[in-house]
Scaffold this active site. Sequence first.
Site, PDB file in Angstrom:
ATOM      1  N   LEU A   1       0.803  -1.240   0.000  1.00 59.02           N
ATOM      2  CA  LEU A   1       0.000   0.000   0.000  1.00 59.02           C
ATOM      3  C   LEU A   1       0.827   1.277   0.000  1.00 59.02           C
ATOM      4  CD1 LEU A   1      -3.091  -0.695   2.321  1.00 59.02           C
ATOM      5  CD2 LEU A   1      -2.943  -0.864  -0.160  1.00 59.02           C
TER       6      LEU A   1
ATOM      7  N   CYS B   1      -7.077  -4.878   5.066  1.00 57.53           N
ATOM      8  CA  CYS B   1      -5.969  -4.526   5.965  1.00 57.53           C
ATOM      9  C   CYS B   1      -6.216  -5.033   7.381  1.00 57.53           C
ATOM     10  CB  CYS B   1      -5.815  -3.015   6.002  1.00 57.53           C
ATOM     11  SG  CYS B   1      -5.289  -2.398   4.416  1.00 57.53           S
TER      12      CYS B   1
HETATM   13  C1  FMN Z   1       0.212  -4.314  -8.237  1.00 58.92           C
HETATM   14  C2  FMN Z   1      -1.120  -4.394  -7.574  1.00 58.92           C
HETATM   15  C3  FMN Z   1      -1.483  -3.443  -6.620  1.00 58.92           C
HETATM   16  C4  FMN Z   1      -2.719  -3.501  -5.992  1.00 58.92           C
HETATM   17  N1  FMN Z   1      -3.059  -2.551  -5.089  1.00 58.92           N
HETATM   18  C5  FMN Z   1      -4.299  -2.548  -4.527  1.00 58.92           C
HETATM   19  C6  FMN Z   1      -4.728  -1.506  -3.685  1.00 58.92           C
HETATM   20  O1  FMN Z   1      -4.009  -0.545  -3.414  1.00 58.92           O
HETATM   21  N2  FMN Z   1      -5.985  -1.575  -3.154  1.00 58.92           N
HETATM   22  C7  FMN Z   1      -6.841  -2.605  -3.448  1.00 58.92           C
HETATM   23  O2  FMN Z   1      -7.986  -2.610  -2.989  1.00 58.92           O
HETATM   24  N3  FMN Z   1      -6.468  -3.602  -4.275  1.00 58.92           N
HETATM   25  C8  FMN Z   1      -5.222  -3.610  -4.816  1.00 58.92           C
HETATM   26  N4  FMN Z   1      -4.857  -4.619  -5.677  1.00 58.92           N
HETATM   27  C9  FMN Z   1      -5.833  -5.649  -6.007  1.00 58.92           C
HETATM   28  C10 FMN Z   1      -6.572  -5.294  -7.291  1.00 58.92           C
HETATM   29  O3  FMN Z   1      -7.294  -4.100  -7.151  1.00 58.92           O
HETATM   30  C11 FMN Z   1      -7.522  -6.426  -7.695  1.00 58.92           C
HETATM   31  O4  FMN Z   1      -8.480  -6.625  -6.678  1.00 58.92           O
HETATM   32  C12 FMN Z   1      -6.799  -7.721  -7.947  1.00 58.92           C
HETATM   33  O5  FMN Z   1      -5.570  -7.488  -8.599  1.00 58.92           O
HETATM   34  C13 FMN Z   1      -7.615  -8.695  -8.798  1.00 58.92           C
HETATM   35  O6  FMN Z   1      -7.885  -8.182 -10.063  1.00 58.92           O
HETATM   36  P1  FMN Z   1      -6.976  -8.513 -11.365  1.00 58.92           P
HETATM   37  O7  FMN Z   1      -6.782  -9.990 -11.387  1.00 58.92           O
HETATM   38  O8  FMN Z   1      -7.787  -8.025 -12.519  1.00 58.92           O
HETATM   39  O9  FMN Z   1      -5.701  -7.779 -11.209  1.00 58.92           O
HETATM   40  C14 FMN Z   1      -3.610  -4.561  -6.307  1.00 58.92           C
HETATM   41  C15 FMN Z   1      -3.251  -5.515  -7.257  1.00 58.92           C
HETATM   42  C16 FMN Z   1      -2.032  -5.440  -7.893  1.00 58.92           C
HETATM   43  C17 FMN Z   1      -1.680  -6.480  -8.916  1.00 58.92           C
END
Ligand code: FMN
Lengths: 304, 304, 246, 246
Positions: free
Chosen positions: A71, A129
């Site tokens: 984060l 968190c």
């Molecule tokens: C590099 C990275 C950073 C992420 N940072 C956050 C975040 O700050 N807050 C959050 O709620 N989810 C975060 N996620 C989770 C994504 O928002 C999402 O829920 C998760 O990657 C699944 O979706 P996807 O498979 O399409 O990436 C992050 C994911 C990745 C890969």
Amino acid sequence: MNRLATSLGKLSLQSPITVASGTFDTGYFDLFEQNILGAYTTKTITMQPKAGNPPPRIFETEAGLLNTIGLQNPGLKGFLSEELPRLRDLLDIPLIVSFSGSSVAEFEAILETLEKEEGIAGYEINVSCPNVEKEGIAFGAEPDVVFALACALASKSSRELIFKLSPNVTDIAQIAIAATEGGASSLALINTLYGAAIDWKTGRFRTSNPVCGYSGTALKPVALALCHKVAQAVKTPILALGGIHTWQDALEFFYAGASAIALGTAFYSDPLAAVKLHQGLKDHLEEKELALSELIGKASLPLP
Amino acid sequence: MNRLATSLGKLSLQSPITVASGTFDTGYFDLFEQNILGAYTTKTITMQPKAGNPPPRIFETEAGLLNTIGLQNPGLKGFLSEELPRLRDLLDIPLIVSFSGSSVAEFEAILETLEKEEGIAGYEINVSCPNVEKEGIAFGAEPDVVFALACALASKSSRELIFKLSPNVTDIAQIAIAATEGGASSLALINTLYGAAIDWKTGRFRTSNPVCGYSGTALKPVALALCHKVAQAVKTPILALGGIHTWQDALEFFYAGASAIALGTAFYSDPLAAVKLHQGLKDHLEEKELALSELIGKASLPLP
Amino acid sequence: MPRFLELKVADCKRLNADYFELWLEAPSLAPLCKPGMFFELKAQTAAQERKLFKPISVAGVLNDRISFIIKAIGPGTRALAEVQPGETLFALGPLGNDFPLVEGKNVLLVSGGVGWPPLGFLSDLLKERNKITHIHGGAGASDIFPCDRAYTVDGSAGEKGLVTQDLPQILTDQNIDIIYSCGPLPMIGAVQKIAPKIPHFASLEAYMACGLGACHGCVVPVGESYLRVCADGPVFNAADIRWEEI
Amino acid sequence: MPRFLELKVADCKRLNADYFELWLEAPSLAPLCKPGMFFELKAQTAAQERKLFKPISVAGVLNDRISFIIKAIGPGTRALAEVQPGETLFALGPLGNDFPLVEGKNVLLVSGGVGWPPLGFLSDLLKERNKITHIHGGAGASDIFPCDRAYTVDGSAGEKGLVTQDLPQILTDQNIDIIYSCGPLPMIGAVQKIAPKIPHFASLEAYMACGLGACHGCVVPVGESYLRVCADGPVFNAADIRWEEI
Ligand SMILES: Cc1cc2nc3c(=O)[nH]c(=O)nc-3n(C[C@H](O)[C@H](O)[C@H](O)COP(=O)(O)O)c2cc1C
Ligand SMILES: Cc1cc2nc3c(=O)[nH]c(=O)nc-3n(C[C@H](O)[C@H](O)[C@H](O)COP(=O)(O)OP(=O)(O)OC[C@H]3O[C@@H](n4cnc5c(N)ncnc54)[C@H](O)[C@@H]3O)c2cc1C
Ligand SMILES: Cc1cc2nc3c(=O)[nH]c(=O)nc-3n(C[C@H](O)[C@H](O)[C@H](O)COP(=O)(O)OP(=O)(O)OC[C@H]3O[C@@H](n4cnc5c(N)ncnc54)[C@H](O)[C@@H]3O)c2cc1C
Ligand SMILES: Cc1cc2nc3c(=O)[nH]c(=O)nc-3n(C[C@H](O)[C@H](O)[C@H](O)COP(=O)(O)O)c2cc1C
Ligand code: FES
Ligand code: FES
């Protein structure tokens, strides 16, 4: 007629495609037009600035991505002074601010501060968190905590209130019910699964934290199953995400009950994934002479 | 010197490679020698015969497999009359019988019956089934239920007692602790994740049950993260599984703390996966002049 | 007993826009192949590495070679369509049971789409000692293979309509003693409904994982239980199938 | 501003067992490329479709063409090694910042392995107006590229040992004013430790996902925070890096 129009709780979206918190940045608008998206979601911000975790923070697996970003963010003040003004100027689409806290009071304080700012259409509440008041168990793991948090936040804002749920729970439907009863006006699911990787040559973990968040292609079936479970349990609009890449993937989620979807990891294997998804969906709906809203939640059982 | 020798609780295994319950059958021994394996695990049997779920039961996703077999099995009696004698005759390796029940009493009754039979080296307790005494919540979801079940079974047998854990829980470490305190002598993890798929052309689920078990490549990072979590929480030997295909995959799990591993879905993309894993592991350990036991649990953090 | 081998591709040629014919060198396996049996095949590409094998019926045997007729409909079959002579591919087989053979009968073969190959193979074996009528249907012209009467849904070849539409007529005209069918379940069900009293052996299709009877993924409702198409079939007595569940 | 394009491969030739040189046609991008900048590249194969792009430094520019020198070490770089002239590949770039240029200085270039290409490109630009010494190291002979002094860990080419082993000597002998480096972090750290007072610009490597500054995956500890190699770098002032954390 805009066949792609949809709504997410109080928000009307011109496109059902949004971006996964933490994965996306306005830098991508050098590559495609922002109106491909229905809304823009920030990375999660916290009260205090966070330096994030040491490197290495990411590792690609056979079918997904591990991350332990931790984060990293400039904190609420930094966001208000540096990010928000820039986003307000740049965006023509609704802005959703993702935030997290380590206690209900901290969540409330962040929300109260953001309520004073213009140009914010909604909040995405990241409950993955650790909760300092509950021995560090994630906020999103316990229905009663989620309910209390949703009550506290919903009473203080009339903006769209999206609760983002973690898949790392025994029964996501219970969490969805708790968030809904507390006043969440929509649900985003799923956040990352747990994941890890080790270098077989050295025995070293590939990332500075052994247990990471796992995202990407591998998650799609999990996200779809949980989207279905939640859609069966509550009527709250769903913003689905987890492994979505193509317009066909997106259709699966709409059929399972999602009102909108988000792309995250997909951008890293195809920076134009959202553009292709938008076009493919548009062509498909035109060919079928359907509006997106007519498909939502219409999944059925297979013929044997 | 057999560098591949390992132990799983009370069992000494000549090879750390076993098979995932429900995925494997002696038919594979037409293709390779059984002594590639350290043990043979049956598919899960139940007290009454089970017809299983209607077709379609399986669907392949981008990086894994969905199944909703529904525990089709001949029931305890059918197993004793048809399967067990055949397996006893055929097998030179330890036989592990996987079983499940819908109440603690049913688990106990199955175990008591099996205790009277020779040629069984251990039991694998599948706690992913609904508990009729607890509103259908899976047995494996609640630490107190797992503890009670482990106590009941451990007191009735001196054979190896493996509890197979589900990843679909909020905190697998708590379940692992409960099983251990109850008397489980080893832990198998992980069972399948939840998963689903929909045909975007028709909106129909791909399988007769919308929510399936999800296995294969996609699971590996999840299984590895949970193996690490459990290894940090308990000293109970771990039989790791979930998406393992290659000897490099297996090494990751040994480093994370697994004493043995199982292959399941891997057989469906490579019927000789176990043979190649065995050879690769053997060559690697010989080159490094190491015994497998020297690697177990030796994972470390990365250099930045 | 099935074998798992890397087999050499003797030939792979396109038949039309959708279908191709694959010939594999398999001296040790060719003599074991009977109509109804199938192989689990897979191309040796990086993208197919972690993927399931594809069940494909034996379409014929010539000396040391086994032939297959395959419709390229998805990633697995498309990867097979691109193999080159001289390359190898993964093959697990021969798998499954075979059609019971008869003599001196009026035989009706009913196939749909990719159901043709096993019946083409069967026809070769039956034709000397039986009188054979082969009717075949498909979606369009590319689905049509040699037969006595062809039907297409879009009318682009043969008669427009379903392969079962003239069935009552054919059964009486040809005085049919036995039916062999292969194709989509609804087609086989329609045949069985029209001719419930005539002996009818059907080769079924199902989504498969292991192909060896281990996973119980490929079942159909037969008799009192769910039987595995790969290990208990693919050939079943059509009367035993619980059609009411399909 | 980076662009995302399908670029035509002008040439792709093997340099030795490990390395190959790739030339892309990119009339609109070639003029924008400066030493230190990189592209995110990906081959258009089925197996690479859902995979991350691979960050690769610009090794040089000639008219409309951009060159890259790549070590095939894993699936991504191996897929790049197999592209054929005339085919296209996916390219996102140019990305990142570039090395500050100097005039009239005694310049030391220190590279390790795949760190050579950006310094080779830099050397071309600096050599007319500066006196350049380029030292380069690698694991074995195949890692060695044109330079003034080469070092290999296995002693198969140049001197046996690490590229930094004669550094104190070289710094004084050549009266070095400024250092540019590119290679593994420990190498750069060793240089910085030996020459803490000499201006030193280092191009860093990191595992990358987005390449655009969005994911915060590629950070290094710099100054008070973690900075992104892709968007805040890849060129950093080596003195700003928190070496104690590495
Ligand atoms: C590099 C990275 C950073 C992420 N940072 C956050 C975040 O700050 N807050 C959050 O709620 N989810 C975060 N996620 C989770 C994504 O928002 C999402 O829920 C998760 O990657 C699944 O979706 P996807 O498979 O399409 O990436 C992050 C994911 C990745 C890969
Ligand atoms: C015993 C047996 C014998 C077979 N023999 C042959 C044969 O001789 N020749 C041949 O061409 N095929 C045969 N098949 C069918 C063949 O196995 C499938 O077409 C193949 O598995 C499809 O794999 P894929 O990866 O190419 O496509 P997939 O990605 O699996 O499927 C592509 C698309 O087609 C749909 N689909 C999948 N299977 C079918 C189907 N059977 N009919 C219509 N749509 C489908 C899917 O829903 C998907 O949308 C046989 C099947 C069985 C069980
Ligand atoms: C800004 C930047 C510029 C770069 N420029 C170049 C360049 O000009 N030429 C070039 O050849 N490479 C360059 N690289 C490195 C290149 O990006 C990686 O080698 C590539 O990403 C590896 O991808 P892969 O899929 O082939 O292998 P992977 O599967 O990602 O890795 C294969 C194996 O190599 C190991 N590995 C991965 N990266 C490295 C590394 N950097 N050094 C040693 N071992 C590693 C992994 O642990 C793994 O075991 C650059 C990297 C960055 C960040
Ligand atoms: C077809 C199939 C059937 C399964 N049947 C059982 C079963 O009967 N009992 C059980 O405990 N697990 C069962 N599983 C789960 C596997 O044993 C294993 O936990 C899971 O597949 C993860 O391992 P893998 O990715 O290596 O397949 C089954 C899995 C599959 C794919
Ligand atoms: S495919 Fe596994 S039992 Fe038939
Ligand atoms: S790779 Fe995403 S921020 Fe650098």
